[in-house]
Design a protein around this motif. Structure first.
Motif, PDB file in Angstrom:
ATOM      1  N   ARG A 101     -10.875 -51.148 -14.033  1.00  0.00           N
ATOM      2  CA  ARG A 101     -11.161 -51.548 -12.652  1.00  0.00           C
ATOM      3  C   ARG A 101     -12.571 -52.101 -12.506  1.00  0.00           C
ATOM      4  N   VAL A 102     -13.521 -51.504 -13.224  1.00  0.00           N
ATOM      5  CA  VAL A 102     -14.888 -52.024 -13.166  1.00  0.00           C
ATOM      6  C   VAL A 102     -14.921 -53.447 -13.729  1.00  0.00           C
ATOM      7  N   ALA A 103     -14.225 -53.649 -14.854  1.00  0.00           N
ATOM      8  CA  ALA A 103     -14.176 -54.998 -15.426  1.00  0.00           C
ATOM      9  C   ALA A 103     -13.553 -55.983 -14.447  1.00  0.00           C
ATOM     10  N   HIS A 104     -12.500 -55.541 -13.746  1.00  0.00           N
ATOM     11  CA  HIS A 104     -11.848 -56.414 -12.770  1.00  0.00           C
ATOM     12  C   HIS A 104     -12.784 -56.726 -11.606  1.00  0.00           C
ATOM     13  N   GLU A 105     -13.495 -55.699 -11.122  1.00  0.00           N
ATOM     14  CA  GLU A 105     -14.400 -55.908  -9.990  1.00  0.00           C
ATOM     15  C   GLU A 105     -15.546 -56.838 -10.358  1.00  0.00           C
ATOM     16  N   ILE A 106     -16.034 -56.741 -11.600  1.00  0.00           N
ATOM     17  CA  ILE A 106     -17.146 -57.590 -12.026  1.00  0.00           C
ATOM     18  C   ILE A 106     -16.653 -59.003 -12.340  1.00  0.00           C
ATOM     19  N   LYS A 107     -15.410 -59.099 -12.814  1.00  0.00           N
ATOM     20  CA  LYS A 107     -14.861 -60.410 -13.172  1.00  0.00           C
ATOM     21  C   LYS A 107     -14.680 -61.302 -11.955  1.00  0.00           C
ATOM     22  N   ILE A 254      -6.116 -48.004  10.001  1.00  0.00           N
ATOM     23  CA  ILE A 254      -5.601 -48.244   8.657  1.00  0.00           C
ATOM     24  C   ILE A 254      -4.154 -47.774   8.602  1.00  0.00           C
ATOM     25  N   GLY A 255      -3.328 -48.478   7.853  1.00  0.00           N
ATOM     26  CA  GLY A 255      -1.913 -48.154   7.767  1.00  0.00           C
ATOM     27  C   GLY A 255      -1.659 -46.838   7.051  1.00  0.00           C
ATOM     28  N   ALA A 256      -0.483 -46.265   7.292  1.00  0.00           N
ATOM     29  CA  ALA A 256      -0.137 -44.970   6.696  1.00  0.00           C
ATOM     30  C   ALA A 256      -0.121 -45.039   5.174  1.00  0.00           C
ATOM     31  N   ALA A 257       0.384 -46.129   4.610  1.00  0.00           N
ATOM     32  CA  ALA A 257       0.442 -46.263   3.155  1.00  0.00           C
ATOM     33  C   ALA A 257      -0.962 -46.330   2.550  1.00  0.00           C
ATOM     34  N   GLU A 258      -1.864 -47.050   3.228  1.00  0.00           N
ATOM     35  CA  GLU A 258      -3.233 -47.142   2.742  1.00  0.00           C
ATOM     36  C   GLU A 258      -3.989 -45.842   2.959  1.00  0.00           C
ATOM     37  N   LEU A 259      -3.670 -45.148   4.054  1.00  0.00           N
ATOM     38  CA  LEU A 259      -4.382 -43.908   4.380  1.00  0.00           C
ATOM     39  C   LEU A 259      -4.239 -42.872   3.275  1.00  0.00           C
ATOM     40  N   ALA A 260      -3.078 -42.837   2.634  1.00  0.00           N
ATOM     41  CA  ALA A 260      -2.843 -41.851   1.585  1.00  0.00           C
ATOM     42  C   ALA A 260      -3.672 -42.119   0.337  1.00  0.00           C
ATOM     43  N   ARG A 261      -4.298 -43.302   0.254  1.00  0.00           N
ATOM     44  CA  ARG A 261      -5.016 -43.671  -0.969  1.00  0.00           C
ATOM     45  C   ARG A 261      -6.519 -43.865  -0.753  1.00  0.00           C
ATOM     46  N   VAL A 262      -7.020 -43.594   0.439  1.00  0.00           N
ATOM     47  CA  VAL A 262      -8.409 -43.956   0.746  1.00  0.00           C
ATOM     48  C   VAL A 262      -9.431 -43.227  -0.131  1.00  0.00           C
ATOM     49  N   PHE A 263      -9.067 -42.052  -0.677  1.00  0.00           N
ATOM     50  CA  PHE A 263     -10.031 -41.306  -1.485  1.00  0.00           C
ATOM     51  C   PHE A 263      -9.881 -41.599  -2.977  1.00  0.00           C
ATOM     52  N   GLU A 264      -8.967 -42.502  -3.354  1.00  0.00           N
ATOM     53  CA  GLU A 264      -8.830 -42.879  -4.754  1.00  0.00           C
ATOM     54  C   GLU A 264     -10.003 -43.774  -5.162  1.00  0.00           C
ATOM     55  N   PRO A 265     -10.504 -43.614  -6.395  1.00  0.00           N
ATOM     56  CA  PRO A 265     -11.605 -44.490  -6.829  1.00  0.00           C
ATOM     57  C   PRO A 265     -11.160 -45.934  -6.917  1.00  0.00           C
ATOM     58  N   PHE A 266     -12.022 -46.826  -6.426  1.00  0.00           N
ATOM     59  CA  PHE A 266     -11.836 -48.278  -6.468  1.00  0.00           C
ATOM     60  C   PHE A 266     -10.735 -48.780  -5.542  1.00  0.00           C
ATOM     61  N   PHE A 267     -10.199 -47.914  -4.687  1.00  0.00           N
ATOM     62  CA  PHE A 267      -9.211 -48.420  -3.726  1.00  0.00           C
ATOM     63  C   PHE A 267      -9.936 -49.018  -2.536  1.00  0.00           C
ATOM     64  N   SER A 276     -16.471 -51.736  -2.692  1.00  0.00           N
ATOM     65  CA  SER A 276     -16.163 -51.455  -4.096  1.00  0.00           C
ATOM     66  C   SER A 276     -15.061 -50.425  -4.233  1.00  0.00           C
ATOM     67  N   GLY A 277     -14.762 -49.684  -3.169  1.00  0.00           N
ATOM     68  CA  GLY A 277     -13.727 -48.666  -3.244  1.00  0.00           C
ATOM     69  C   GLY A 277     -14.213 -47.348  -3.809  1.00  0.00           C
ATOM     70  N   LEU A 278     -15.543 -47.164  -3.918  1.00  0.00           N
ATOM     71  CA  LEU A 278     -16.081 -45.919  -4.462  1.00  0.00           C
ATOM     72  C   LEU A 278     -16.714 -45.037  -3.397  1.00  0.00           C
ATOM     73  N   GLY A 279     -17.033 -45.593  -2.234  1.00  0.00           N
ATOM     74  CA  GLY A 279     -17.764 -44.839  -1.216  1.00  0.00           C
ATOM     75  C   GLY A 279     -17.046 -43.577  -0.772  1.00  0.00           C
ATOM     76  N   LEU A 280     -15.775 -43.701  -0.363  1.00  0.00           N
ATOM     77  CA  LEU A 280     -15.041 -42.537   0.117  1.00  0.00           C
ATOM     78  C   LEU A 280     -14.705 -41.581  -1.012  1.00  0.00           C
ATOM     79  N   HIS A 281     -14.554 -42.092  -2.227  1.00  0.00           N
ATOM     80  CA  HIS A 281     -14.302 -41.198  -3.361  1.00  0.00           C
ATOM     81  C   HIS A 281     -15.532 -40.333  -3.626  1.00  0.00           C
ATOM     82  N   ILE A 282     -16.713 -40.917  -3.506  1.00  0.00           N
ATOM     83  CA  ILE A 282     -17.950 -40.142  -3.658  1.00  0.00           C
ATOM     84  C   ILE A 282     -18.038 -39.095  -2.562  1.00  0.00           C
ATOM     85  N   VAL A 283     -17.706 -39.489  -1.334  1.00  0.00           N
ATOM     86  CA  VAL A 283     -17.702 -38.529  -0.215  1.00  0.00           C
ATOM     87  C   VAL A 283     -16.755 -37.371  -0.508  1.00  0.00           C
TER      88      VAL A 283
END
Length: 293
Positions: A101-107, A254-267, A276-283
């Motif tokens: 995922r990091v490679a994808h985000e940087i690419k 935010i939609g119900a499907a997305e809500l279930a994934r908000v704490f996943e890294p890089f989502f 980047s999708g890391l803020g809520l995972h850090i929280v």
């Protein structure tokens, strides 16, 4: 005389039979306790193993119990090794996924950087008069994308190396007001409702990090980074040793499907440009670790 003799014999038989039954019952009770004691002891050891650290149990009281204890110990040892291998496999898989995922985000930012540089080279090679006009736009694009890459790397570094907490008594209202004031120029109207004296035992820097990530997430996602909108932040003590901090906003949600994934890294969502999708995972990691408190 015969009747009396028979009666005496009956009495003797009853006494002897009762005594024999009582003795047999006593012996059976003693034997059962002797047999049950090692079984009960081994059951207690087994419960301790299940509830705590794996350690061998000791079987006493007979060959069968010793064999049972040995079989139980072998099963525990096999399960312990399996758990270690599973944990190692999960760590490797998680690292591979994070690296992917990091490679994808940087690419992603590299594509506009390459396009801008190649266009500049073509314009320069043919002395195109549009070179000077395009130069400002191209360099701005390169700098923006480099900043984006830097933000991704910085957030990943914070995610991978969260420092150990250093808890101490902090005044929660002061910390919240400090973070809110830092975002006063964001364009969102932040309504604050905090109890005047709420002292908590937590890591002050990590508390600032949690609040900052939540506010920035709301600004980026709820309002699409645009100016305007209202955010409500409140903190109150709900019992003797617990404090509740609440965030609300009037963004699109935010939609119900997305809500279930908000704490996943890089989502992150497509409309969240620059996330980047890391803020809520850090929280999530900091809060579940209770900020060291």
């Amino acid at each position: 005389p015969l009747a009396r003799a028979l009666k005496a014999l009956d009495s003797a038989i009853v006494v002897i039979g009762g005594s024999s039954f009582g003795a047999a019952l006593l012996i059976a009770l003693m034997l059962s306790r002797g047999l049950a004691r090692p079984i009960v002891k081994m059951a207690e050891q087994a419960r301790a193993v299940i509830g705590g650290e794996p350690k061998p149990v000791r079987g006493k009281g007979g060959k069968e119990l010793v064999e049972l204890a040995n079989a139980f110990n072998q099963a525990i040892a096999d399960l312990t090794q399996l758990r270690k291998r599973l944990a190692a496999t999960e760590r490797i898989a998680a690292r591979r996924e994070i690296a992917r995922r990091v490679a994808h985000e940087i690419k992603n930012p590299l594509a506009p950087i390459r396009a801008a540089v190649e266009t500049l080279r073509r314009l320069r090679a043919r002395n195109d008069p549009a070179f000077d006009e395009y130069f400002d736009e191209a360099t701005r694009t390169v700098l923006d994308e480099v900043t984006r890459i830097n933000n991704i790397v910085s957030e990943f570094t914070r995610f991978a190396r969260l420092p150990p907490p250093n808890p101490s008594p902090i005044e929660l209202a002061d910390v919240i007001r400090k973070v809110v004031n830092l975002h006063a120029s964001s364009g969102a109207d932040i309504e604050l409702s905090v109890s005047p004296v709420v002292v908590v035992n937590a890591d002050g820097d990590q508390m600032v990090q949690v609040l900052t990530n939540l506010i920035q997430n709301a600004l980026l996602h709820a309002f699409d980074g645009a100016r305007g909108g209202t955010m409500r932040l409140s903190a109150e003590r709900i019992d003797g040793d617990r404090v509740r901090i609440s965030f609300e906003d009037d963004g699109h949600g935010i939609g119900a499907a997305e809500l279930a994934r908000v704490f996943e890294p890089f989502f992150t969502t497509r409309r969240a440009q620059g996330g980047s999708g890391l803020g809520l995972h850090i929280v999530f990691n900091l809060v579940t670790a209770k900020l060291g408190g």
